[in-house]
Design a protein around this motif. Structure first.
Motif, PDB file in Angstrom:
ATOM      1  N   ASN A  94       0.848  -1.181   0.000  1.00 20.64           N
ATOM      2  CA  ASN A  94       0.000   0.000   0.000  1.00 20.64           C
ATOM      3  C   ASN A  94       0.892   1.243   0.000  1.00 20.64           C
ATOM      4  O   ASN A  94       1.568   1.529   0.987  1.00 20.64           O
ATOM      5  N   PHE A  95       0.880   1.964  -1.122  1.00 25.27           N
ATOM      6  CA  PHE A  95       1.729   3.149  -1.242  1.00 25.27           C
ATOM      7  C   PHE A  95       1.289   4.267  -0.297  1.00 25.27           C
ATOM      8  O   PHE A  95       2.117   4.978   0.260  1.00 25.27           O
ATOM      9  N   MET A  96      -0.021   4.405  -0.100  1.00 24.28           N
ATOM     10  CA  MET A  96      -0.519   5.505   0.736  1.00 24.28           C
ATOM     11  C   MET A  96      -0.092   5.361   2.211  1.00 24.28           C
ATOM     12  O   MET A  96       0.245   6.344   2.848  1.00 24.28           O
ATOM     13  N   THR A  97      -0.103   4.136   2.720  1.00 28.29           N
ATOM     14  CA  THR A  97       0.270   3.931   4.123  1.00 28.29           C
ATOM     15  C   THR A  97       1.727   3.511   4.276  1.00 28.29           C
ATOM     16  O   THR A  97       2.218   3.395   5.403  1.00 28.29           O
ATOM     17  N   LEU A  98       2.415   3.266   3.129  1.00 32.00           N
ATOM     18  CA  LEU A  98       3.805   2.784   3.128  1.00 32.00           C
ATOM     19  C   LEU A  98       3.946   1.517   3.969  1.00 32.00           C
ATOM     20  O   LEU A  98       4.824   1.401   4.812  1.00 32.00           O
ATOM     21  N   LYS A  99       3.043   0.563   3.700  1.00 35.21           N
ATOM     22  CA  LYS A  99       3.079  -0.716   4.403  1.00 35.21           C
ATOM     23  C   LYS A  99       2.993  -1.861   3.405  1.00 35.21           C
ATOM     24  O   LYS A  99       2.370  -1.751   2.355  1.00 35.21           O
ATOM     25  N   MET A 100       3.641  -2.963   3.766  1.00 32.74           N
ATOM     26  CA  MET A 100       3.611  -4.184   2.968  1.00 32.74           C
ATOM     27  C   MET A 100       3.067  -5.299   3.855  1.00 32.74           C
ATOM     28  O   MET A 100       3.604  -5.543   4.937  1.00 32.74           O
ATOM     29  N   ASN A 101       1.991  -5.944   3.394  1.00 38.08           N
ATOM     30  CA  ASN A 101       1.438  -7.102   4.089  1.00 38.08           C
ATOM     31  C   ASN A 101       1.882  -8.343   3.338  1.00 38.08           C
ATOM     32  O   ASN A 101       1.663  -8.435   2.129  1.00 38.08           O
ATOM     33  N   VAL A 102       2.497  -9.270   4.048  1.00 35.26           N
ATOM     34  CA  VAL A 102       3.005 -10.488   3.427  1.00 35.26           C
ATOM     35  C   VAL A 102       2.396 -11.698   4.125  1.00 35.26           C
ATOM     36  O   VAL A 102       2.419 -11.785   5.354  1.00 35.26           O
ATOM     37  N   GLU A 103       1.842 -12.608   3.321  1.00 35.14           N
ATOM     38  CA  GLU A 103       1.355 -13.885   3.848  1.00 35.14           C
ATOM     39  C   GLU A 103       2.337 -14.952   3.392  1.00 35.14           C
ATOM     40  O   GLU A 103       2.614 -15.084   2.197  1.00 35.14           O
ATOM     41  N   PHE A 104       2.886 -15.686   4.349  1.00 34.16           N
ATOM     42  CA  PHE A 104       3.915 -16.676   4.058  1.00 34.16           C
ATOM     43  C   PHE A 104       3.307 -18.058   3.845  1.00 34.16           C
ATOM     44  O   PHE A 104       2.264 -18.378   4.408  1.00 34.16           O
ATOM     45  N   GLU A 105       3.998 -18.876   3.045  1.00 34.34           N
ATOM     46  CA  GLU A 105       3.611 -20.281   2.865  1.00 34.34           C
ATOM     47  C   GLU A 105       3.746 -20.993   4.208  1.00 34.34           C
ATOM     48  O   GLU A 105       4.554 -20.604   5.055  1.00 34.34           O
ATOM     49  N   ASP A 106       2.986 -22.065   4.398  1.00 27.82           N
ATOM     50  CA  ASP A 106       3.094 -22.854   5.629  1.00 27.82           C
ATOM     51  C   ASP A 106       4.515 -23.394   5.783  1.00 27.82           C
ATOM     52  O   ASP A 106       5.080 -23.939   4.842  1.00 27.82           O
ATOM     53  N   GLY A 107       5.092 -23.208   6.960  1.00 28.09           N
ATOM     54  CA  GLY A 107       6.427 -23.727   7.243  1.00 28.09           C
ATOM     55  C   GLY A 107       7.571 -22.858   6.751  1.00 28.09           C
ATOM     56  O   GLY A 107       8.729 -23.191   6.962  1.00 28.09           O
ATOM     57  N   ALA A 108       7.274 -21.743   6.093  1.00 27.03           N
ATOM     58  CA  ALA A 108       8.339 -20.865   5.585  1.00 27.03           C
ATOM     59  C   ALA A 108       8.954 -20.069   6.734  1.00 27.03           C
ATOM     60  O   ALA A 108       8.259 -19.675   7.665  1.00 27.03           O
ATOM     61  N   ASP A 109      10.268 -19.847   6.659  1.00 26.36           N
ATOM     62  CA  ASP A 109      10.964 -19.036   7.654  1.00 26.36           C
ATOM     63  C   ASP A 109      10.853 -17.568   7.230  1.00 26.36           C
ATOM     64  O   ASP A 109      11.476 -17.153   6.251  1.00 26.36           O
ATOM     65  N   ALA A 110      10.033 -16.811   7.951  1.00 27.85           N
ATOM     66  CA  ALA A 110       9.728 -15.430   7.568  1.00 27.85           C
ATOM     67  C   ALA A 110      10.986 -14.579   7.401  1.00 27.85           C
ATOM     68  O   ALA A 110      11.077 -13.796   6.451  1.00 27.85           O
ATOM     69  N   LYS A 111      11.961 -14.732   8.301  1.00 28.19           N
ATOM     70  CA  LYS A 111      13.167 -13.896   8.224  1.00 28.19           C
ATOM     71  C   LYS A 111      13.950 -14.148   6.946  1.00 28.19           C
ATOM     72  O   LYS A 111      14.350 -13.205   6.267  1.00 28.19           O
ATOM     73  N   SER A 112      14.183 -15.406   6.599  1.00 26.61           N
ATOM     74  CA  SER A 112      14.964 -15.693   5.396  1.00 26.61           C
ATOM     75  C   SER A 112      14.180 -15.351   4.130  1.00 26.61           C
ATOM     76  O   SER A 112      14.739 -14.860   3.161  1.00 26.61           O
ATOM     77  N   VAL A 113      12.864 -15.593   4.152  1.00 24.32           N
ATOM     78  CA  VAL A 113      12.031 -15.235   2.988  1.00 24.32           C
ATOM     79  C   VAL A 113      12.076 -13.724   2.769  1.00 24.32           C
ATOM     80  O   VAL A 113      12.210 -13.258   1.633  1.00 24.32           O
ATOM     81  N   MET A 114      12.002 -12.947   3.850  1.00 30.06           N
ATOM     82  CA  MET A 114      12.019 -11.485   3.702  1.00 30.06           C
ATOM     83  C   MET A 114      13.370 -10.975   3.203  1.00 30.06           C
ATOM     84  O   MET A 114      13.422  -9.949   2.528  1.00 30.06           O
ATOM     85  N   GLN A 115      14.455 -11.673   3.503  1.00 34.84           N
ATOM     86  CA  GLN A 115      15.756 -11.292   2.935  1.00 34.84           C
ATOM     87  C   GLN A 115      15.707 -11.440   1.411  1.00 34.84           C
ATOM     88  O   GLN A 115      16.195 -10.583   0.674  1.00 34.84           O
ATOM     89  N   ASP A 116      15.092 -12.542   0.935  1.00 36.07           N
ATOM     90  CA  ASP A 116      14.941 -12.764  -0.505  1.00 36.07           C
ATOM     91  C   ASP A 116      13.991 -11.739  -1.116  1.00 36.07           C
ATOM     92  O   ASP A 116      14.222 -11.254  -2.223  1.00 36.07           O
ATOM     93  N   VAL A 117      12.929 -11.405  -0.391  1.00 38.58           N
ATOM     94  CA  VAL A 117      11.975 -10.391  -0.872  1.00 38.58           C
ATOM     95  C   VAL A 117      12.698  -9.061  -1.067  1.00 38.58           C
ATOM     96  O   VAL A 117      12.540  -8.401  -2.098  1.00 38.58           O
ATOM     97  N   LEU A 118      13.517  -8.677  -0.091  1.00 33.60           N
ATOM     98  CA  LEU A 118      14.248  -7.407  -0.186  1.00 33.60           C
ATOM     99  C   LEU A 118      15.175  -7.409  -1.403  1.00 33.60           C
ATOM    100  O   LEU A 118      15.218  -6.436  -2.159  1.00 33.60           O
ATOM    101  N   LYS A 119      15.887  -8.527  -1.625  1.00 34.63           N
ATOM    102  CA  LYS A 119      16.776  -8.629  -2.792  1.00 34.63           C
ATOM    103  C   LYS A 119      15.994  -8.485  -4.089  1.00 34.63           C
ATOM    104  O   LYS A 119      16.414  -7.766  -4.996  1.00 34.63           O
ATOM    105  N   ASN A 120      14.845  -9.174  -4.175  1.00 35.09           N
ATOM    106  CA  ASN A 120      14.036  -9.117  -5.386  1.00 35.09           C
ATOM    107  C   ASN A 120      13.452  -7.725  -5.612  1.00 35.09           C
ATOM    108  O   ASN A 120      13.373  -7.261  -6.750  1.00 35.09           O
TER     109      ASN A 120
END
Length: 72
Positions: A34-60
């Motif tokens: 959401n550009f207006m609130t400058l927030k990102m909502n992320v729903e993770f796959e079951d069993g995914a490690d949120a911290k490592s996934v978010m590192q990949d998200v940041l790179k992408n």
């Protein structure tokens, strides 16, 4: 699991690119930027490690919009 992150992005088009890059990242089930609130909502796959996934998200996101930021 769902988490919300504060982001820094310059325009709505850039936020759209970030959303697409996030959705394409392994371990992400769904994402909304959401550009207006400058927030990102992320729903993770079951069993995914949120911290490592978010590192990949940041790179992408940096690939499509190099001056964006996600505050992990």
């Amino acid at each position: 699991m769902k988490k919300t992150y504060k982001i820094d992005v310059d325009c709505a088009n850039c936020a759209n690119k970030m959303e697409e890059a996030t959705k394409a990242t392994a371990g992400v089930k769904d994402a909304t930027v959401n550009f207006m609130t400058l927030k990102m909502n992320v729903e993770f796959e079951d069993g995914a490690d949120a911290k490592s996934v978010m590192q990949d998200v940041l790179k992408n996101c940096k690939k499509v919009e190099d001056d964006c930021e996600i505050f992990l």
